[in-house]
Design a protein around this motif. Sequence first.
Motif, short mmCIF file in Angstrom:
data_model
loop_
_atom_site.label_atom_id
_atom_site.label_comp_id
_atom_site.label_asym_id
_atom_site.label_seq_id
_atom_site.Cartn_x
_atom_site.Cartn_y
_atom_site.Cartn_z
N SER A 113 15.44 7.55 33.85
CA SER A 113 16.23 8.08 32.73
C SER A 113 15.45 8.00 31.41
N GLU A 114 14.55 7.03 31.28
CA GLU A 114 13.73 6.93 30.07
C GLU A 114 12.68 8.04 30.04
N ASP A 131 -2.59 -3.01 29.94
CA ASP A 131 -1.27 -3.29 29.39
C ASP A 131 -0.25 -2.65 30.32
N SER A 132 0.89 -3.31 30.50
CA SER A 132 1.87 -2.79 31.45
C SER A 132 3.29 -2.96 30.93
N LEU A 133 4.16 -2.05 31.36
CA LEU A 133 5.59 -2.14 31.05
C LEU A 133 6.36 -1.34 32.09
N TRP A 134 7.67 -1.61 32.17
CA TRP A 134 8.53 -0.96 33.17
C TRP A 134 9.40 0.09 32.50
N TRP A 151 12.20 0.84 22.41
CA TRP A 151 11.72 2.22 22.42
C TRP A 151 12.88 3.22 22.37
N LYS A 152 13.94 2.95 23.12
CA LYS A 152 15.09 3.86 23.13
C LYS A 152 15.68 4.00 21.73
N GLU A 153 15.82 2.88 21.04
CA GLU A 153 16.37 2.92 19.69
C GLU A 153 15.45 3.74 18.77
N PHE A 211 6.12 5.05 23.98
CA PHE A 211 6.66 5.03 25.34
C PHE A 211 5.69 4.31 26.28
N LEU A 212 4.40 4.50 26.05
CA LEU A 212 3.38 3.89 26.91
C LEU A 212 3.09 2.43 26.56
N THR A 213 3.38 2.03 25.32
CA THR A 213 2.90 0.72 24.85
C THR A 213 3.98 -0.24 24.37
#
Length: 433
Positions: free
Chosen positions: A99-100, A92-95, A178-180, A171-173
């Motif tokens: 700052s995050e 699984d991947s995300l950017w 996620w910020k909210e 944060f990983l998935t």
Amino acid sequence: MERPEAEPLGASHSCQTGEAEPGTGPAEEEPGGAAAGTMMEDCLSKKIEITVSEAEKRTGRNAMNMQETYTAYLIETRAVESQTEGQCSPPDSLWRRYSEFELLRNYLLVNYPHIVVPPLPEKRAEFVWHKLSADNMDPDFVERRRIGLENFLIRVASHPIICQDKIFYSFLTQEGGWKEMVNETGFQLKADSRLKALNATFRVKNPDKRFTELKHYSDELQSVISHLLRVRARVADRLYGVYKVHGNYGRVFSEWSAIEKEMGDGLQSAGHHMDVYAGSIDDILEEEEHYADQLKEYLFYAEALRAVCRKHELMQYDLEIAAQDLASKKQQCEELATGTLRTFSLKGMTSKLFGQETPEQREGKIKVLEEQIHEGEEQLKSKNVESREFVKSAWTDIERFKEQKNHDLKEALISYAVMQISMCKKVGFASDG
């Protein structure tokens, strides 16, 4: 370093004394054992493999609607179980932006004040030799920061407590929203102000000696590593210059070989070896930079240690203020009950000028004070329990950190020494050739 016992402040419920009686801490308990082993087995790093596989330069709009250029990092996670069973499912991947990562760490700092939270890699390059760019968009620096961010995630995932946090797992998935999610926790409201922390540092009357020593140690650790990194950068600059001078000699020898008949071949060979020698310095110093980054991690860990010490100072200061307020109320209660004033006060002067209070008024004030004393004792008791739990948990994590630090720095310094020996051998072979 010995684990400290809590040194709480306490008081008994009575209006016959103005002193807060010290309480006693819980029996000393050793960390580790079966419970600690189980927690280590439950670490997220045992269940999923985490990598920050690549970095990508992007352009977008910031909160002020202004165009900006930033770097995004691709986080890939894969279940360890699927690999052991031979399935090897796609990750699984995300950017995520830097700052995050900062937002995640700030959240962990606030919600786990007793934890030595792993640091992030530097935002801008420091302590580098002159050929390396200090630009945070430089490809070499971005690559080193990518490795540092991956190390940060692995550190958190390997921690027996913070690895279980739902926000970290999201944060990983979970890329969108996620910020909210993290902002909805309201962690910013729980953060202690720097002014309050500074006030506690200077006004706490009974600081815990062990935490004071730990803070001094973290200051010394930061100072020593900073000095070591500065010296290393200066040495790298000089070494780079020495190697590049040999490159100039290589060109001179090559040109000289063209006009010498008898020594031409020897001069050409010498020039070639000097060129090879001069060209090897880039790879050597870039490899050295890897070990410098390992030292920088512990440079930033020093601040994480101080954050734990500051939190303990704040808790101790709150305890002292609560005990002082309770003692003051008990004194007022005693003065009203006996009709005597132990200290000079504006209230005493007013009573003398305008007459004493009626028995009914005095009884009403005593009753209010007794209720406040009871509430104050309960509050102080709660703060004492909280303080004891904090000290116990913090020192357990500090012991874990010390073991990690000793292992990591030992491995880094041994590897650095081996690299230096290897470099010297290569130089020796080049000279023999």
